[in-house]
Design an enzyme around this catalytic site. Structure first.
Site, PDB file in Angstrom:
ATOM      1  N   ALA A 135       0.885  -1.182   0.000  1.00  0.00           N
ATOM      2  CA  ALA A 135       0.000   0.000   0.000  1.00  0.00           C
ATOM      3  C   ALA A 135       0.914   1.221   0.000  1.00  0.00           C
ATOM      4  O   ALA A 135       1.171   1.823   1.023  1.00  0.00           O
ATOM      5  CB  ALA A 135      -0.922  -0.011   1.217  1.00  0.00           C
ATOM      6  N   CYS A 152      -1.926   2.868  11.453  1.00  0.00           N
ATOM      7  CA  CYS A 152      -1.989   4.080  12.288  1.00  0.00           C
ATOM      8  C   CYS A 152      -3.344   4.089  13.012  1.00  0.00           C
ATOM      9  O   CYS A 152      -3.988   5.117  13.133  1.00  0.00           O
ATOM     10  CB  CYS A 152      -1.755   5.338  11.462  1.00  0.00           C
ATOM     11  SG  CYS A 152      -2.844   5.491  10.045  1.00  0.00           S
TER      12      CYS A 152
END
Length: 309
Positions: A120, A241
């Site tokens: 990604a 995150c």
């Protein structure tokens, strides 16, 4: 305490969850996310040396401290004018990057000549960091689905002088179609981003448990694909995150339960949670790490280093 979190704008669901996970500390974490993070940068050793670059910036009045886990990483303590207007930034000698985002490539430790995947990749911060650790030797297969973000990635890689990377405008869920076996894989997974409230305050109230479950399902599918194309003894770095255990510890528990892998200890950050919401997890899980806004002055971040046996 839950009322305090709600007063900061968190939905009742997530306020209650965070209090369950961290007790009184939940409010300190939330308060820390109300403040902007220090601006950090990475010296691009494909184009300059750390000594030369830091000397140039110091002459211009910039002051900075080193990022503990990245020898090429620094956080600004004095910025006399915007660092993004310097020739050093414009010519690709530095890359602006959050400190916790520097850890996944460092933990993966890709070597010159290896075959690596970034599942990604946009906007290219971690991809370019891996390229510099590899000295532009070997090859990185970098995937992303967002066309605009891939354009940004291409511009970033070009500015930074990265030449060992192939960009794919495709989901890495199709990575097996390449027929390539990888030495190392980085999966900085799509997630709810609840550790990035400092720059996305709307995530306090607009995320739902459905979003968490959706991301968890996607994360598991991506890990399964990664482990399918990873060589034996190869390394997969999984990071998010997100603050949510469902996207972090529970995903890693699922990996340990379903694949022939082991976790490799990481040095920086706090041990991952091994009993979130009172659910007992494998003691191994503590080898994964969390970064917290209140103690590490970074976004909320999770990272696990997985070795395929």
């Amino acid at each position: 305490m839950i009322d305090k979190l709600i007063s900061l704008g968190y939905s009742k669901t997530f306020a209650e969850r965070y209090y369950q996970l961290w007790g009184e500390r939940a409010y300190r974490i939330a308060q820390a996310m109300e403040k902007p993070l220090p601006r950090c940068f990475r010296v691009n050793t494909l184009k300059t040396t750390i000594a030369e670059l830091t000397k140039r910036l110091t002459k211009k009045g910039f002051q900075f401290r080193r990022v503990p886990w990245a020898r090429e990483g620094f956080c600004l303590t004095r910025e006399p004018f915007s660092i993004t207007s310097t020739p050093e930034y414009l010519t690709g000698l530095i890359y602006i990057q959050e400190a916790s985002s520097m850890y996944p490539p460092i933990a993966l430790d890709p070597k010159p000549g290896e075959v690596v995947a970034d599942m990604a990749a946009a906007p290219g911060g971690k991809t370019s960091h891996m390229a510099q650790l590899m000295e532009n030797k070997g090859v990185i297969y970098a995937f992303d689905v967002g066309e605009d973000r891939l354009k940004e990635t291409r511009l970033n890689l070009s500015r930074l002088g990265v030449t060992n990377t192939i960009l794919f405008h495709k989901s890495s869920l199709y990575i097996d179609e390449l027929g390539v076996e990888f030495d190392k894989i980085l999966l900085d997974a799509p997630c709810t981003g609840s550790g990035t409230i400092h720059k996305n305050p709307e995530r306090k109230h607009n995320r739902t448990m459905e979003d968490v479950k959706y991301c968890q399902g996607l994360q598991m599918r991506m890990i399964e694909k990664a482990l399918g194309v990873l060589k034996s003894d190869g390394i997969l770095i999984y990071s998010t995150c997100s603050l949510e255990p469902e996207e972090n510890e529970f995903v890693i528990q699922w990996v340990l339960d379903n694949f022939d892998v082991e976790l490799v200890p990481l040095r920086y950050g706090e041990p991952a949670l091994n009993a979130p919401f009172g659910i007992e997890l494998d003691e191994e899980i503590r080898k994964a790490r969390r970064f917290y806004p209140d103690t590490h002055k970074t976004s909320g971040f999770f990272i696990a280093k997985i070795k395929k046996l």
